[in-house]
Design an enzyme around this catalytic site. Sequence first.
Site, mmCIF file in Angstrom:
data_model
loop_
_atom_site.group_PDB
_atom_site.id
_atom_site.type_symbol
_atom_site.label_atom_id
_atom_site.label_comp_id
_atom_site.label_asym_id
_atom_site.label_seq_id
_atom_site.Cartn_x
_atom_site.Cartn_y
_atom_site.Cartn_z
ATOM 1 N N GLY A 1 -2.433 -2.966 5.424
ATOM 2 C CA GLY A 1 -3.393 -4.400 5.582
ATOM 3 C C GLY A 1 -3.647 -3.948 7.365
ATOM 4 O O GLY A 1 -4.162 -3.759 8.041
ATOM 5 N N THR B 1 0.738 -0.971 0.086
ATOM 6 C CA THR B 1 -0.385 0.642 -0.263
ATOM 7 C C THR B 1 0.497 1.351 -0.277
ATOM 8 O O THR B 1 2.187 1.459 0.710
ATOM 9 C CB THR B 1 -0.877 0.251 1.545
ATOM 10 O OG1 THR B 1 -1.562 -1.156 1.564
ATOM 11 C CG2 THR B 1 -1.560 1.284 1.401
#
Length: 516
Positions: A413, A330
């Site tokens: 996450g 991410t």
Amino acid sequence: MVVSPHKLATAAGARILERGGNAFDAAVAVSACLAVVYPHMTSMGGDSFWLTYHQGDGAVRGYNASGRSGYAASLQAYSDLQAIPRRGIRSIVTVPGMVDGWHAVHSRYGRLGWGELLEPAIHYAEHGFPMTQDQFANASQHAAVLGASPETAAIYLPGGKPAFPGDRFKQTAMARTLKRIAEHGRDEFYKGETAKEIASFLLKNGGLLTIDDLVDHQGDWVQPISGSYRGHTLYQMPPNSQGFSGIMALQMLESFDFSAVEHGSYEYYQLCVEALKLSFRDRNAYLTDPGFADIPLNRLLSKSYAAELAGSIRLDRAAELTSKPLGADTAYAAVVDRDGNAVSFIQSLYFEFGSGVVAGDTGVLLQNRGSFFSLDPGHVNRLQPFKRTFHTLMPAMSCVDGKPSILYGTQGGEGQPQTQTALFTRMVDYRMNPQQAINEPRWVWGRTWGEPTQELKLEGRVAEDVARRLGEAGHAVRRVADFDGIMGHACAIRRDERGFLLGGADPRSDGGAIGW
């Protein structure tokens, strides 16, 4: 102020601001640039979520740029399997939403021309940039995944191995795709030559997504969910984002007097970890596409429920809960301009390098986000056509007196709400500036590949007696490196009481903060 997990992307946003662009222009430029210079973490083939504040609107708004599953995505499509594969062509279940997100934010609020915002990304794709140690380490670790697809291997394993740190890393096919998008706009990705190449490649190789799935994709402007913590109004994206877990944890912690809790103490870690675990319990029970299920947000975000949960936290004992493995790749970034406009956004491929599949000649690495769908017919997040999956991405923003005060987020996450909680309590309860809050030792509970886990990872700088007491309380403690990448790549911007902007970028990343 511009912050991101890669210095070149931060600089791209700063250049756009210097040219007269606003925060929304700069955010799109940063996002596009990250899709090039941080390819192990994000790509045009992934999703994004955006929280925006426009000083003219005087309100925080959200844009959900996550993709839905294809029309052919069903339990029957995977009847030969127990679970959707995490990598490869059959892990590609959902339409990439990122390019649509760029268009939505720019068309609503942007000031500069569309093509100008993509110039930095095009430049670095076409002419290259220095390979970083982080990208090299990830490419080396996942060489088998990258080598399974010839299109992917040709880009990420030139000559059969990753480029070394400092080598010039080019992505010429991606440069061509970005140039077409710069010329023809959003629809080039969903209806034009790029869309046709992606759909054709997937059809030839047994993929689920079709040209109809791409043509019909549309993100959504949404009302953010909100809560409060010690005078700050908290904003997160609504489901299918896990953002409500971050609000729940902070509202539980508000029940405790942190002025009597030393930062970095056993009590600090115990309270934070236990509050987060309780929020994960509800997240795991309810989170999916709200168009397919009722999610009781009014109860989950209520102060009375937060107080009830806080009352169940024990300072001497770890609650039992098992974490499912969630993706870690991410990139979070944020921008605030001189007019007070603000953008907090995050984007991802799900796992590092996503599906591991580059779509033909486009240079676009496709996400494996849809592999998180369940194949259990009774599961709330079961696979169904045209459905968004449980999503870990959660950009955050807080406001004081109606104005943006703190923009914060991270890669990671299961670690996203955990690191957000650490950053926010450190800035609000312990008056740390963003960089100090990011630099301090962190923890992450759960979130590993493979088997579900209850492991509590602590950076090596956490005091030995604190780690010992956490173990005695029942946590499965594991010490990791002093500045460990598993803790995520965080960034934050804060406007202080004097009106100054303070920024921070994670030393665990390749990031940087630029402000003036």
